[in-house]
Design a protein around this motif. Structure first.
Motif, PDB file in Angstrom:
ATOM      1  N   LEU A  22       6.507  20.716  75.445  1.00 19.59           N
ATOM      2  CA  LEU A  22       7.923  20.461  75.164  1.00 19.59           C
ATOM      3  C   LEU A  22       8.482  19.387  76.095  1.00 19.59           C
ATOM      4  O   LEU A  22       9.253  18.532  75.671  1.00 19.59           O
ATOM      5  CB  LEU A  22       8.722  21.762  75.282  1.00 19.59           C
ATOM      6  N   LEU A  23       8.071  19.424  77.349  1.00 15.66           N
ATOM      7  CA  LEU A  23       8.516  18.406  78.297  1.00 15.66           C
ATOM      8  C   LEU A  23       8.001  17.026  77.879  1.00 15.66           C
ATOM      9  O   LEU A  23       8.697  16.019  78.030  1.00 15.66           O
ATOM     10  CB  LEU A  23       8.045  18.751  79.710  1.00 15.66           C
ATOM     11  N   GLU A  24       6.789  17.005  77.330  1.00 13.99           N
ATOM     12  CA  GLU A  24       6.149  15.770  76.888  1.00 13.99           C
ATOM     13  C   GLU A  24       6.959  15.064  75.794  1.00 13.99           C
ATOM     14  O   GLU A  24       6.965  13.847  75.719  1.00 13.99           O
ATOM     15  CB  GLU A  24       4.764  16.150  76.339  1.00 13.99           C
ATOM     16  N   ILE A  25       7.654  15.831  74.946  1.00 10.11           N
ATOM     17  CA  ILE A  25       8.451  15.220  73.872  1.00 10.11           C
ATOM     18  C   ILE A  25       9.872  14.900  74.330  1.00 10.11           C
ATOM     19  O   ILE A  25      10.694  14.467  73.542  1.00 10.11           O
ATOM     20  CB  ILE A  25       8.484  16.089  72.598  1.00 10.11           C
ATOM     21  N   GLY A  48      13.153  13.431  67.751  1.00  5.36           N
ATOM     22  CA  GLY A  48      12.464  12.453  66.912  1.00  5.36           C
ATOM     23  C   GLY A  48      10.995  12.745  66.664  1.00  5.36           C
ATOM     24  O   GLY A  48      10.204  11.822  66.493  1.00  5.36           O
ATOM     25  N   ILE A  49      10.630  14.028  66.630  1.00  8.02           N
ATOM     26  CA  ILE A  49       9.241  14.447  66.434  1.00  8.02           C
ATOM     27  C   ILE A  49       9.119  15.154  65.086  1.00  8.02           C
ATOM     28  O   ILE A  49      10.019  15.891  64.681  1.00  8.02           O
ATOM     29  CB  ILE A  49       8.816  15.422  67.564  1.00  8.02           C
ATOM     30  N   ASP A  50       8.004  14.969  64.405  1.00 13.77           N
ATOM     31  CA  ASP A  50       7.736  15.692  63.163  1.00 13.77           C
ATOM     32  C   ASP A  50       7.542  17.170  63.504  1.00 13.77           C
ATOM     33  O   ASP A  50       6.628  17.511  64.256  1.00 13.77           O
ATOM     34  CB  ASP A  50       6.474  15.123  62.511  1.00 13.77           C
ATOM     35  N   PRO A  51       8.384  18.062  62.975  1.00  9.84           N
ATOM     36  CA  PRO A  51       8.287  19.480  63.329  1.00  9.84           C
ATOM     37  C   PRO A  51       6.957  20.119  62.929  1.00  9.84           C
ATOM     38  O   PRO A  51       6.447  20.979  63.645  1.00  9.84           O
ATOM     39  CB  PRO A  51       9.462  20.137  62.609  1.00  9.84           C
ATOM     40  N   LYS A  57       0.493  21.441  66.921  1.00  5.18           N
ATOM     41  CA  LYS A  57       0.037  21.203  68.294  1.00  5.18           C
ATOM     42  C   LYS A  57       0.251  22.447  69.161  1.00  5.18           C
ATOM     43  O   LYS A  57      -0.622  22.839  69.938  1.00  5.18           O
ATOM     44  CB  LYS A  57       0.788  20.000  68.883  1.00  5.18           C
ATOM     45  N   ILE A  58       1.408  23.085  69.024  1.00  6.84           N
ATOM     46  CA  ILE A  58       1.723  24.282  69.803  1.00  6.84           C
ATOM     47  C   ILE A  58       0.772  25.421  69.442  1.00  6.84           C
ATOM     48  O   ILE A  58       0.228  26.084  70.324  1.00  6.84           O
ATOM     49  CB  ILE A  58       3.195  24.699  69.603  1.00  6.84           C
ATOM     50  N   ASN A  59       0.548  25.644  68.151  1.00  4.33           N
ATOM     51  CA  ASN A  59      -0.350  26.722  67.736  1.00  4.33           C
ATOM     52  C   ASN A  59      -1.779  26.483  68.197  1.00  4.33           C
ATOM     53  O   ASN A  59      -2.462  27.415  68.615  1.00  4.33           O
ATOM     54  CB  ASN A  59      -0.285  26.937  66.216  1.00  4.33           C
TER      55      ASN A  59
END
Length: 70
Positions: A22-25, A48-51, A57-59
């Motif tokens: 999350l910090l990376e985005i 501005g990120i594709d959800p 990525k998170i999963n």
């Protein structure tokens, strides 16, 4: 498994180690009360990120993190 509707607060309870993603985005206010009630989808759009890509990525990270812990 998290979805686009998972709240950031819930996500951090599921796996706090996901915070660097999350910090990376650019989501640097993880401790803010408003961000805790924001969904992954809302956070992605704000930054501005594709959800769908963010959820994927998170999963993947959570799955790998759980394997490592076993």
């Amino acid at each position: 498994m998290v979805t686009k509707s998972t709240l950031i607060g819930e996500l951090l309870q599921i796996d706090a180690d996901v915070a660097p993603i999350l910090l990376e985005i650019g989501m640097h206010c993880l401790g803010c009360p408003s961000s805790q009630m924001e969904s992954i989808e809302e956070a992605a759009y704000v930054h501005g990120i594709d959800p769908d890509l963010l959820v994927e990525k998170i999963n993947a990270f959570i799955s790998e993190n759980q394997k490592s812990a076993s």
